[in-house]
Design an enzyme around this catalytic site. Structure first.
Site, PDB file in Angstrom:
ATOM      1  N   LYS A 153       2.775  36.238  -8.273  1.00  0.00           N
ATOM      2  CA  LYS A 153       1.560  35.508  -7.866  1.00  0.00           C
ATOM      3  C   LYS A 153       0.328  36.416  -7.732  1.00  0.00           C
ATOM      4  CE  LYS A 153       4.242  31.992  -5.663  1.00  0.00           C
ATOM      5  NZ  LYS A 153       4.269  30.809  -4.861  1.00  0.00           N
ATOM      6  N   THR A 178       5.945  31.894  -9.860  1.00  0.00           N
ATOM      7  CA  THR A 178       6.728  32.158  -8.661  1.00  0.00           C
ATOM      8  C   THR A 178       7.037  33.649  -8.555  1.00  0.00           C
ATOM      9  OG1 THR A 178       8.601  31.419  -7.326  1.00  0.00           O
ATOM     10  CG2 THR A 178       8.992  31.576  -9.682  1.00  0.00           C
ATOM     11  N   ALA A 185       3.179  34.487  -1.662  1.00  0.00           N
ATOM     12  CA  ALA A 185       3.284  33.204  -0.951  1.00  0.00           C
ATOM     13  C   ALA A 185       2.528  33.263   0.377  1.00  0.00           C
ATOM     14  CB  ALA A 185       4.754  32.863  -0.710  1.00  0.00           C
ATOM     15  N   ARG A 239       7.359  44.013   6.106  1.00  0.00           N
ATOM     16  CA  ARG A 239       8.112  45.265   5.942  1.00  0.00           C
ATOM     17  C   ARG A 239       7.152  46.420   5.652  1.00  0.00           C
ATOM     18  NH1 ARG A 239      12.429  44.906   1.172  1.00  0.00           N
ATOM     19  NH2 ARG A 239      10.506  44.708  -0.011  1.00  0.00           N
ATOM     20  N   THR A 240       6.235  46.221   4.737  1.00  0.00           N
ATOM     21  CA  THR A 240       5.184  47.216   4.483  1.00  0.00           C
ATOM     22  C   THR A 240       4.005  46.819   5.376  1.00  0.00           C
ATOM     23  OG1 THR A 240       5.953  47.257   2.188  1.00  0.00           O
ATOM     24  CG2 THR A 240       3.835  48.334   2.656  1.00  0.00           C
ATOM     25  N   GLY A 292      12.291  25.129   2.614  1.00  0.00           N
ATOM     26  CA  GLY A 292      11.052  24.995   1.842  1.00  0.00           C
ATOM     27  C   GLY A 292      11.041  23.905   0.786  1.00  0.00           C
TER      28      GLY A 292
HETATM   29  P1  NDP Z   1       6.517  38.336  -3.365  1.00  0.00           P
HETATM   30  O1  NDP Z   1       7.432  39.141  -4.198  1.00  0.00           O
HETATM   31  O2  NDP Z   1       5.082  38.254  -3.722  1.00  0.00           O
HETATM   32  O3  NDP Z   1       6.560  38.892  -1.834  1.00  0.00           O
HETATM   33  C1  NDP Z   1       7.787  39.166  -1.227  1.00  0.00           C
HETATM   34  C2  NDP Z   1       7.602  39.379   0.276  1.00  0.00           C
HETATM   35  O4  NDP Z   1       8.891  39.459   0.866  1.00  0.00           O
HETATM   36  C3  NDP Z   1       6.886  40.665   0.629  1.00  0.00           C
HETATM   37  O5  NDP Z   1       6.172  40.466   1.828  1.00  0.00           O
HETATM   38  C4  NDP Z   1       8.056  41.644   0.847  1.00  0.00           C
HETATM   39  O6  NDP Z   1       7.739  42.721   1.704  1.00  0.00           O
HETATM   40  C5  NDP Z   1       9.041  40.720   1.532  1.00  0.00           C
HETATM   41  N1  NDP Z   1      10.448  41.117   1.388  1.00  0.00           N
HETATM   42  C6  NDP Z   1      11.186  41.158   0.246  1.00  0.00           C
HETATM   43  N2  NDP Z   1      12.456  41.497   0.536  1.00  0.00           N
HETATM   44  C7  NDP Z   1      12.530  41.676   1.880  1.00  0.00           C
HETATM   45  C8  NDP Z   1      13.572  42.035   2.776  1.00  0.00           C
HETATM   46  N3  NDP Z   1      14.819  42.279   2.331  1.00  0.00           N
HETATM   47  N4  NDP Z   1      13.284  42.113   4.099  1.00  0.00           N
HETATM   48  C9  NDP Z   1      12.033  41.849   4.552  1.00  0.00           C
HETATM   49  N5  NDP Z   1      10.995  41.518   3.739  1.00  0.00           N
HETATM   50  C10 NDP Z   1      11.249  41.427   2.428  1.00  0.00           C
HETATM   51  O7  NDP Z   1       7.196  36.891  -3.282  1.00  0.00           O
HETATM   52  P2  NDP Z   1       6.471  35.508  -2.912  1.00  0.00           P
HETATM   53  O8  NDP Z   1       5.552  35.796  -1.782  1.00  0.00           O
HETATM   54  O9  NDP Z   1       5.944  34.869  -4.122  1.00  0.00           O
HETATM   55  O10 NDP Z   1       7.715  34.599  -2.408  1.00  0.00           O
HETATM   56  C11 NDP Z   1       8.328  34.821  -1.148  1.00  0.00           C
HETATM   57  C12 NDP Z   1       9.366  33.737  -0.870  1.00  0.00           C
HETATM   58  O11 NDP Z   1       8.746  32.484  -0.652  1.00  0.00           O
HETATM   59  C13 NDP Z   1      10.385  33.525  -1.996  1.00  0.00           C
HETATM   60  O12 NDP Z   1      11.657  33.326  -1.410  1.00  0.00           O
HETATM   61  C14 NDP Z   1       9.906  32.272  -2.661  1.00  0.00           C
HETATM   62  O13 NDP Z   1      10.969  31.556  -3.270  1.00  0.00           O
HETATM   63  C15 NDP Z   1       9.368  31.483  -1.451  1.00  0.00           C
HETATM   64  N6  NDP Z   1       8.335  30.504  -1.833  1.00  0.00           N
HETATM   65  C16 NDP Z   1       8.592  29.164  -1.660  1.00  0.00           C
HETATM   66  C17 NDP Z   1       7.635  28.226  -1.964  1.00  0.00           C
HETATM   67  C18 NDP Z   1       7.910  26.775  -1.754  1.00  0.00           C
HETATM   68  O14 NDP Z   1       7.161  25.959  -2.292  1.00  0.00           O
HETATM   69  N7  NDP Z   1       8.918  26.395  -0.990  1.00  0.00           N
HETATM   70  C19 NDP Z   1       6.328  28.603  -2.512  1.00  0.00           C
HETATM   71  C20 NDP Z   1       6.152  30.019  -2.609  1.00  0.00           C
HETATM   72  C21 NDP Z   1       7.137  30.925  -2.316  1.00  0.00           C
HETATM   73  P3  NDP Z   1       7.015  44.067   1.135  1.00  0.00           P
HETATM   74  O15 NDP Z   1       5.566  43.720   1.015  1.00  0.00           O
HETATM   75  O16 NDP Z   1       7.283  45.089   2.177  1.00  0.00           O
HETATM   76  O17 NDP Z   1       7.666  44.365  -0.192  1.00  0.00           O
END
Ligand code: NDP
Length: 274
Positions: free
Chosen positions: A66, A62, A132, A153-154, A239
């Site tokens: 990933k 998680t 994700a 964001r990026t 989720g």
């Molecule tokens: P990652 O760390 O790989 O990615 C995080 C993403 O969130 C990036 O796109 C990042 O943007 C963005 N982000 C982080 N903080 C902020 C903010 N304050 N404002 C806007 N964008 C933000 O995490 P994952 O992709 O693995 O997980 C993302 C979410 O999905 C988590 O909350 C996780 O718990 C949930 N999830 C739930 C699942 C389920 O089965 N229900 C399965 C997988 C994930 P940037 O690229 O700019 O840093």
């Protein structure tokens, strides 16, 4: 002999995966246990080696590992290979690691089977471009939405994903300021909710009868679920269903048996209310 499984992440203590897999094991008569393991942010490679040395059979991955996990695994399913992110690893008996990504199928099963949400011909907005998000793009496009916009964001990470998945459907992307028009389904795949935040969304982007989905699950409404309700979503879904559905697919990959999901989703919802 009891087989060992884990979910690794940082943070990971909040995870419901041990409960879910314990229920699946009871239901299917499988002899296994499942724990959470917090891994230092710079310690994925050594963390994987440690788990393997301890005899674990498989793990889920998680936030935020990933994409890094994808780099650590040489053998991957075709879907995981394209996604660039891995959420399930099998530790094979010969010492090799096999990676897969069950997030996208888990999300689609929850949207379509559990919530009867039609994706075909719909305008979809995906928030986030992390591990994700990467895993769900191809499965979502298989359902032939009229368009998919990825906002992050990026911004460059979103546009990179558009290039990567262009062959699978009509996909565009950019920063939050590049969002234009309105959408039938908005899916939050950012980690913003973990910090109590909502991405900076423009006003009037949710169509009448629009649906919002937050991949994040928590015992109370997440910031994005609150945003969805305030903006008139006819369904604001967290989720939990995706979490259980993707777990069931991981369980099937590890144990060769498909557990029943609906009872487990209901059980966790009931625990929330007591
Ligand atoms: P990652 O760390 O790989 O990615 C995080 C993403 O969130 C990036 O796109 C990042 O943007 C963005 N982000 C982080 N903080 C902020 C903010 N304050 N404002 C806007 N964008 C933000 O995490 P994952 O992709 O693995 O997980 C993302 C979410 O999905 C988590 O909350 C996780 O718990 C949930 N999830 C739930 C699942 C389920 O089965 N229900 C399965 C997988 C994930 P940037 O690229 O700019 O840093």
């Amino acid at each position: 002999m009891t087989d060992h499984y884990a979910v690794i992440g940082n943070p990971v203590n909040h995870s419901k995966s041990p409960l879910i897999h314990t229920e699946f094991a009871k239901q299917t008569g499988q002899d296994l246990d499942y724990i959470t393991r917090k891994i230092p942010l710079d310690g994925l490679a050594s963390g994987l080696k440690q788990l393997q040395a301890e005899g674990f059979k498989g793990i889920n991955i998680t936030v935020p590992f990933k994409e890094q996990a994808w780099l650590q695994v040489s053998d991957k399913s075709a879907h995981a290979q394209r996604a660039g992110a891995v959420n399930t690893i099998i530790f094979n008996d010969d010492g090799t690691l096999t990676g897969d990504n069950t997030d996208g199928m888990g999300l689609c099963r929850d949207l379509i089977n559990n919530h009867q949400i039609e994706l075909k011909g719909k305008r979809l907005l995906l928030l986030g471009a992390g591990g994700a998000a990467r895993g769900v793009i191809e499965p979502l496009l298989k359902y032939q939405p009229s368009s998919l916009f990825i906002a992050n964001r990026t911004a460059s990470k979103a546009t990179d994903l558009c290039t990567l998945f262009a062959a699978f459907g009509h996909v565009d992307g950019g920063g939050y300021d590049a969002i234009s028009g309105s959408f039938d389904v908005i899916i939050n795949a950012t980690a913003a909710s973990l910090n109590g935040e909502v991405p900076p969304l423009p006003e009037n982007i949710l169509n009448p009868n629009g649906v919002c989905y937050d991949m994040m699950y928590s015992d109370s409404d997440t910031p994005f679920i609150i945003w969805a309700k305030q903006h008139g979503a006819i369904k604001a879904i967290d989720g939990l269903g995706m979490l259980v559905e993707q777990a069931a697919i991981s369980f099937q990959l590890w144990r060769g048996i498909q557990p029943e999901t609906k009872a487990v989703i209901m059980l966790i919802r009931q625990l929330k209310t007591v």
